[in-house]
Motif scaffolding. Structure first.
Motif, PDB file in Angstrom:
ATOM      1  N   LEU A  21      -3.183  10.846  14.283  1.00 21.62           N
ATOM      2  CA  LEU A  21      -3.626   9.525  14.684  1.00 21.62           C
ATOM      3  C   LEU A  21      -3.060   8.504  13.706  1.00 21.62           C
ATOM      4  O   LEU A  21      -3.303   8.589  12.503  1.00 21.62           O
ATOM      5  N   ASN A  22      -2.274   7.566  14.235  1.00 22.61           N
ATOM      6  CA  ASN A  22      -1.687   6.491  13.433  1.00 22.61           C
ATOM      7  C   ASN A  22      -2.295   5.179  13.894  1.00 22.61           C
ATOM      8  O   ASN A  22      -2.179   4.823  15.070  1.00 22.61           O
ATOM      9  N   VAL A  23      -2.944   4.471  12.988  1.00 26.38           N
ATOM     10  CA  VAL A  23      -3.620   3.225  13.330  1.00 26.38           C
ATOM     11  C   VAL A  23      -3.035   2.085  12.498  1.00 26.38           C
ATOM     12  O   VAL A  23      -3.045   2.142  11.273  1.00 26.38           O
ATOM     13  N   CYS A  55      -3.293   6.162   7.722  1.00 25.95           N
ATOM     14  CA  CYS A  55      -3.877   4.837   7.523  1.00 25.95           C
ATOM     15  C   CYS A  55      -2.854   3.763   7.173  1.00 25.95           C
ATOM     16  O   CYS A  55      -3.249   2.629   6.891  1.00 25.95           O
ATOM     17  N   GLU A  56      -1.577   4.089   7.175  1.00 29.55           N
ATOM     18  CA  GLU A  56      -0.573   3.073   6.828  1.00 29.55           C
ATOM     19  C   GLU A  56      -0.687   1.908   7.816  1.00 29.55           C
ATOM     20  O   GLU A  56      -0.511   2.080   9.017  1.00 29.55           O
ATOM     21  N   ILE A  85      -6.268  12.669   5.342  1.00 29.05           N
ATOM     22  CA  ILE A  85      -6.233  11.213   5.388  1.00 29.05           C
ATOM     23  C   ILE A  85      -5.047  10.777   4.539  1.00 29.05           C
ATOM     24  O   ILE A  85      -4.946  11.147   3.367  1.00 29.05           O
ATOM     25  N   VAL A  86      -4.146  10.019   5.146  1.00 26.33           N
ATOM     26  CA  VAL A  86      -2.923   9.586   4.478  1.00 26.33           C
ATOM     27  C   VAL A  86      -2.951   8.072   4.386  1.00 26.33           C
ATOM     28  O   VAL A  86      -3.147   7.393   5.405  1.00 26.33           O
ATOM     29  N   ILE A 112       0.797   7.922   1.068  1.00 25.51           N
ATOM     30  CA  ILE A 112       1.726   7.789   2.182  1.00 25.51           C
ATOM     31  C   ILE A 112       3.075   8.459   1.875  1.00 25.51           C
ATOM     32  O   ILE A 112       3.744   8.944   2.779  1.00 25.51           O
ATOM     33  N   THR A 113       3.425   8.538   0.608  1.00 25.26           N
ATOM     34  CA  THR A 113       4.681   9.203   0.227  1.00 25.26           C
ATOM     35  C   THR A 113       4.589  10.715   0.404  1.00 25.26           C
ATOM     36  O   THR A 113       5.598  11.401   0.336  1.00 25.26           O
ATOM     37  N   GLU A 114       3.381  11.240   0.624  1.00 27.98           N
ATOM     38  CA  GLU A 114       3.149  12.676   0.779  1.00 27.98           C
ATOM     39  C   GLU A 114       2.831  13.064   2.233  1.00 27.98           C
ATOM     40  O   GLU A 114       2.231  14.112   2.476  1.00 27.98           O
TER      41      GLU A 114
END
Length: 126
Positions: A21-23, A55-56, A85-86, A112-114
């Motif tokens: 899921l990308n929000v 979460c980006e 959770i990213v 986010i880099t991971e």
């Protein structure tokens, strides 16, 4: 993405065992109504799913989105096997700790880099 941009993308892999899921922007009630059936379909097939919440660009919830998200947590307590959770903000990292009482899932936070490391963790054993 700029502030105010709203986009939600849902994709599955590993035959529906993993839901990503990308929000971007605020999570709304309508968004929840779109992604929850995808998770439910995976649970129906596999008993549990693994969830990646990217979460980006995430800016929080609308009131309706928050209420639906809370209901989701209550109804899916056992449905998530692993939750990654990213993100890139301190409050997103804190969210990984805050959700633990509401799920039996193994919860990990990744910067986010991971992102690929998070995906690899979710794929383990699928």
């Amino acid at each position: 993405m700029s502030v105010g941009t709203h986009e939600v993308k849902v994709k599955t892999w590993a035959d529906g065992k993993v839901v990503e899921l990308n929000v971007h922007g605020k999570l709304t009630e309508k968004d929840c109504e779109e992604f929850i059936p995808v998770i439910d379909a995976g649970v129906e097939l596999h008993g549990q799913v693994r969830l990646l919440f990217n979460c980006e660009g995430f800016e929080g919830w609308t009131m309706g989105g928050m209420l639906e998200d809370i209901k989701f947590g209550l109804h899916h307590y056992n449905a998530i096997f692993r939750l990654a959770i990213v993100g890139d903000k301190k409050w997103e990292k804190a969210m990984a700790t805050a959700v633990r009482p509401f799920t039996k899932a193994d919860v990990n936070y990744y910067d986010i880099t991971e992102l690929e490391l998070a995906r690899a963790w979710l794929r383990e054993g699928t």
